[in-house]
Scaffold this motif. Sequence first.
Motif, PDB file in Angstrom:
ATOM      1  N   VAL A  48     -10.698   0.192  -0.703  1.00 35.46           N
ATOM      2  CA  VAL A  48      -9.583   0.743  -0.447  1.00 35.46           C
ATOM      3  C   VAL A  48      -9.231   0.714   0.944  1.00 35.46           C
ATOM      4  N   LEU A  49     -10.111   1.314   1.655  1.00 36.12           N
ATOM      5  CA  LEU A  49      -9.925   1.518   2.978  1.00 36.12           C
ATOM      6  C   LEU A  49      -9.689   0.200   3.719  1.00 36.12           C
ATOM      7  N   LEU A  51      -8.650  -2.536   2.564  1.00 33.21           N
ATOM      8  CA  LEU A  51      -7.249  -3.037   2.281  1.00 33.21           C
ATOM      9  C   LEU A  51      -6.138  -2.460   3.337  1.00 33.21           C
ATOM     10  N   ALA A  52      -6.665  -1.069   3.503  1.00 27.41           N
ATOM     11  CA  ALA A  52      -5.517  -0.403   4.173  1.00 27.41           C
ATOM     12  C   ALA A  52      -5.479  -0.953   5.765  1.00 27.41           C
ATOM     13  N   SER A  56      -1.932  -2.943   7.486  1.00 26.38           N
ATOM     14  CA  SER A  56      -1.212  -2.107   8.390  1.00 26.38           C
ATOM     15  C   SER A  56      -1.014  -3.013   9.701  1.00 26.38           C
ATOM     16  N   LEU A 268      -4.110   4.216   1.936  1.00 25.54           N
ATOM     17  CA  LEU A 268      -3.930   2.728   1.615  1.00 25.54           C
ATOM     18  C   LEU A 268      -2.346   3.010   1.278  1.00 25.54           C
ATOM     19  N   SER A 271      -0.555   3.451   4.690  1.00 21.42           N
ATOM     20  CA  SER A 271      -0.504   2.118   5.345  1.00 21.42           C
ATOM     21  C   SER A 271       0.552   1.218   4.862  1.00 21.42           C
TER      22      SER A 271
END
Lengths: 279, 268
Positions: A48-49, A51-52, A56, A268, A271
Amino acid sequence: MKNNRFVERSITGALSFFKDAIFADEEALKKGFLQARDARLKMLMVFVLILAALFSKSIVFIAGIYAFCVILALASSINIIFFLKRTWFFIPLFSLCIALPALFDIFSPGEKFLSFKVFFVPLSITKQGLSSAGIFFARVLTSVSLCVLLSVTTRHYVLLKALRVFRAPQVFVMTLGMCCRYVYLFIEIIQNTYMAIKSRAGGVFGIKNSQGVVAWNIAALWQRSYVMHNRVYEAMLSRGYSGEPKVIEEFDFTYKDWFWLGTAILILGLSLWQNHYLN
Amino acid sequence: MAKPLFELKDVYFSYMGKFPALCGVNLTIEEGAKVCVIGANGTGKSTILNMLDGLIFAGSGSMKAFDRNITSGVMSEPGFSRVFRKSVGFVFQNPDAQLFCPSVKEDIMFGPLQLGVQLDKIKKGVDIIANRLKINNLLNRQPHQLSIGEKKKVSIACVMAVEPDVFLLDEPTAGLDPATTRDIIDILLEENMAGKTIVTATHDMHIVGEISDIAHVLGRNKKIIRSAVPDEILLDCEFLKDNNLVHVHRHMHDGRIHAHPHLHTEHH
Ligand SMILES: Nc1ncnc2c1ncn2[C@@H]1O[C@H](COP(=O)(O)OP(=O)(O)O)[C@@H](O)[C@H]1O
Ligand SMILES: [Mg+2]
């Protein structure tokens, strides 16, 4: 001869670096924040991080995620020098090479920032180029750091088992695990064979000769891996394997794991929201 | 007389049709026996054990086990192969092939899991076996990062976990230190006392006397050339020398070099 030594040293060096980098698990055995997290949720959190960071468009935001990642590393009592060395010096350097051309006006036309001539070819770095290369670099650095963080704080086989969260079939996970093990085994075989040859030849053999040895080694390695494959299969049969391997899955997560996964999802969300807002 | 478990009759086997490994082997192994197969390198010990474990099949001649003629067809019957795998455990010569799970613990659990034993029972079994083999401290390690001796012990633990009636062991003590060898022999003897059949392939003459009531010697012609009680074979120096099972030992005596056959039965 000197040349040969250099090749020799870099190959043996690369092999042992590779072995340490991939197979060491001393960091995973330390008691720290990430080591205590459940592997499945940790994997999701890292995912998930990443993806964030990928979604961004603000370099400050990505830098924030990177800072969070470093704080996590510190909280997991990881040797920070070791961590930074692994992430900064190796993989992002490649991405810098990929991102470098984007700096210039040939690839990113726009407002000139810095102009100079290389071999009479006028080149200028554009602002747009600089910022897109910067963001690209920050994204790669952050994702690579997160992945490295995940892999050093989790023992390999646990990581493999955690792949099951993404519904990877059991046979696939098990085969992948065996591949890892045999890569390790073959690195050892190469190192040992190399040592054996060296001890027999006294370390003095010419380039021609050593090329022969390398070629012979590769052939022998294939042969051995084939024989080994058969042996392993027989060993599995002998212990009652009959098609689909049965393994147990045990994971234990607590409310803390869910809390941190929640935090990652929040980042996420932030972002995505910021993206929307900036556009 | 006890019931014969395995019966090999005039068995021939060759690898890929061109490398002969067994040339007319006759062998009967009875339930509850302790048997050794001895022979120099390359005489076919491993091949015999592979065959007894139903992994390879006689090219000509026949092998009977548990009153069935063992062929690849029989071994692919799910019912029979399950019973067979449950009853026969094989410790391979090369522990790297035997250990393929990510951790020692999972490797020990692999066999019983495949055979459908209940989880809590398996876990209890792992603890008991780890205690007996003194490998508690290795349970969470990765098998490929252990020393040879540790790998061998873990391989034996993997087989014990299945609780087989027959143990096939291919050079179980090769490369082990004397104390570890001792531990392993003691465990095998205990299992035998409990009624298990023990078949060991070895060229380590130290252990033959202890772990077998009868020793079968494979000769260079890849046949069994002699079957006798271990003491009788161990005392026949000429025979052992002819079959590469002892070596001539040279050392200094009173300043002169002196040679005599070195029997691997006692330390000196
Ligand atoms: N995979 C193989 N391919 C070809 N020949 C083999 C293979 N394994 C063993 N052999 C041959 O079969 C014979 C018996 O081998 P083996 O049973 O391993 O002997 P031992 O275990 O007594 O040392 C040897 O001559 C060996 O060269
Ligand atoms: Mg052998």
